[in-house]
Design an enzyme around this catalytic site. Structure first.
Site, PDB file in Angstrom:
ATOM      1  N   CYS A   1       0.929   4.926  11.312  1.00 31.58           N
ATOM      2  CA  CYS A   1       0.119   5.736  10.403  1.00 31.58           C
ATOM      3  C   CYS A   1      -0.758   6.733  11.171  1.00 31.58           C
ATOM      4  O   CYS A   1      -0.233   7.623  11.816  1.00 31.58           O
ATOM      5  CB  CYS A   1      -0.693   4.849   9.466  1.00 31.58           C
TER       6      CYS A   1
ATOM      7  N   LYS B   1      -4.078  11.677  -2.160  1.00 27.43           N
ATOM      8  CA  LYS B   1      -3.686  10.597  -1.273  1.00 27.43           C
ATOM      9  C   LYS B   1      -2.248  10.167  -1.540  1.00 27.43           C
ATOM     10  O   LYS B   1      -1.846   9.969  -2.697  1.00 27.43           O
ATOM     11  CB  LYS B   1      -4.636   9.405  -1.456  1.00 27.43           C
TER      12      LYS B   1
ATOM     13  N   SER C   1      -0.278   4.925   2.761  1.00 25.65           N
ATOM     14  CA  SER C   1      -1.689   5.039   2.395  1.00 25.65           C
ATOM     15  C   SER C   1      -2.340   6.038   3.340  1.00 25.65           C
ATOM     16  O   SER C   1      -2.870   5.668   4.389  1.00 25.65           O
ATOM     17  CB  SER C   1      -2.378   3.668   2.492  1.00 25.65           C
TER      18      SER C   1
ATOM     19  N   HIS D   1       2.846   1.865   6.385  1.00 29.49           N
ATOM     20  CA  HIS D   1       2.242   0.575   6.758  1.00 29.49           C
ATOM     21  C   HIS D   1       3.169  -0.565   6.357  1.00 29.49           C
ATOM     22  O   HIS D   1       2.866  -1.351   5.453  1.00 29.49           O
ATOM     23  CB  HIS D   1       0.891   0.397   6.074  1.00 29.49           C
TER      24      HIS D   1
ATOM     25  N   GLU E   1       3.571  -3.198   7.736  1.00 27.89           N
ATOM     26  CA  GLU E   1       2.951  -4.491   8.051  1.00 27.89           C
ATOM     27  C   GLU E   1       2.027  -4.987   6.944  1.00 27.89           C
ATOM     28  O   GLU E   1       1.558  -6.143   6.998  1.00 27.89           O
ATOM     29  CB  GLU E   1       2.153  -4.388   9.361  1.00 27.89           C
TER      30      GLU E   1
ATOM     31  N   ARG F   1     -11.297  -0.696  -3.520  1.00 27.37           N
ATOM     32  CA  ARG F   1     -12.334  -0.126  -2.641  1.00 27.37           C
ATOM     33  C   ARG F   1     -12.587   1.332  -2.976  1.00 27.37           C
ATOM     34  O   ARG F   1     -13.727   1.778  -3.090  1.00 27.37           O
ATOM     35  CB  ARG F   1     -11.904  -0.269  -1.187  1.00 27.37           C
TER      36      ARG F   1
END
Length: 301
Positions: free
Chosen positions: A142, A163, A191, A235, A237, A249
């Site tokens: 990323c 985003k 992300s 991502h 992972e 968040r």
């Protein structure tokens, strides 16, 4: 791990032509075995969460792997205790005279900042320069991928109108070993607020596009050899609920944010996400350890 077979087995040459790692009995008898040494430059704020995510994938292999965690000496972590860092992490000065088989540079939630304004940019570039002589293969994730492309190849990142957030389908565009066993279409979480543009990669003679998405753009890029530098824009992972935590968040701090794409069933945030990227994640990391690290690294570091 290599397959050990009799010296004169006819299948040997066929397997070698397919780049299946086989080892004849003569070589196996004389082979020394040692653990792989992997350094993880953990730039994520919730370092303990990232540790679990990465170690889960690195541990899904018969190879023995020794892990060395690094944090930035030039940055004070707000989300990970000093006690944890002191007990389990090193800084670059501690390890700069060592060599590693592989290194992972994680993402970081700072992609809207110019690279040079990141407080630890000089320290990170020192590590990336050192990696050219002291690390066999580096996996960039990323923001770490964007930083690596910028430092090593002068590839810029660009802001997105909103985003890139959710789980997207990606297609293979190459046959390098890091992609061995991948389905033609596979899924991975994204992300990020910035992107690397396809034309910049295509116009660079030292880079190869390995995978991309119609919606999410470039996903995987590598150096020409397909091994020395691997850049992953997403991502893979991530845990099942990581995107959910990021979504909550962002809402809590008042960000204008869409529901993560193709993540919650029918976009119903009360339902549990269906994980469709786990097998790809395991294959990505096992392929990296096998083809880019284990088969390339010298026995004596």
């Amino acid at each position: 791990m290599p397959i050990k077979i009799p010296d004169l087995l006819p299948a040997r040459e066929i397997l070698r032509q397919e780049n299946i790692f086989v080892m004849d009995e003569t070589r196996a008898f004389h082979q020394d075995i040692r653990p792989l040494e992997i350094a993880i430059v953990n730039l994520m704020p919730l370092k303990q969460v990232t540790e679990v995510q990465l170690l889960r994938l690195l541990g899904n292999t018969p190879l023995q792997v020794n892990i060395t965690f690094l944090h930035m000496a030039s940055h004070v972590s707000k989300n990970t205790s000093t006690d944890h860092l002191s007990a389990f992490y090193h800084v670059f000065d501690d390890i700069q005279n060592k060599r590693f088989d592989g290194m992972i540079i994680t993402g970081a939630p700072i992609e809207t900042m110019p690279f040079e304004e990141v407080v630890y940019w000089n320290e990170l570039t020192e590590i990336m320069l050192w990696s050219l002589t002291n690390v066999t293969s580096t996996l960039h994730i990323c923001w770490g991928a964007q930083a690596g492309l910028y430092y090593h190849y002068d590839i810029s990142k660009y802001p997105l109108p909103k985003k890139m957030f959710g789980v997207f389908s990606h297609a293979k565009t190459n046959t390098k070993d890091i992609l061995r066993g991948f389905d033609d279409v596979f899924y991975a979480p994204q992300s990020r607020h910035t992107e690397i543009r396809r034309e910049d990669i295509k116009n660079h003679n030292d880079l190869i596009i390995l995978s991309e998405s119609d919606l999410a753009g470039i996903y995987m890029v590598s150096s020409l050899d397909g091994r020395r530098h691997i850049f992953v824009m997403g991502h893979s992972e991530y845990d099942p609920l990581t995107l959910k935590a990021e979504y909550e968040r962002d809402l809590a701090r008042g960000d204008i944010i869409d529901i993560p794409y193709k993540y919650f069933p029918n976009d119903d945030v009360t339902k549990s996400p269906v994980v469709n990227w786990r097998s790809h994640a395991n294959l990505l990391f096992s392929n990296w350890l096998n083809y880019c690290v284990y088969q390339e690294t010298p026995y004596s570091l």
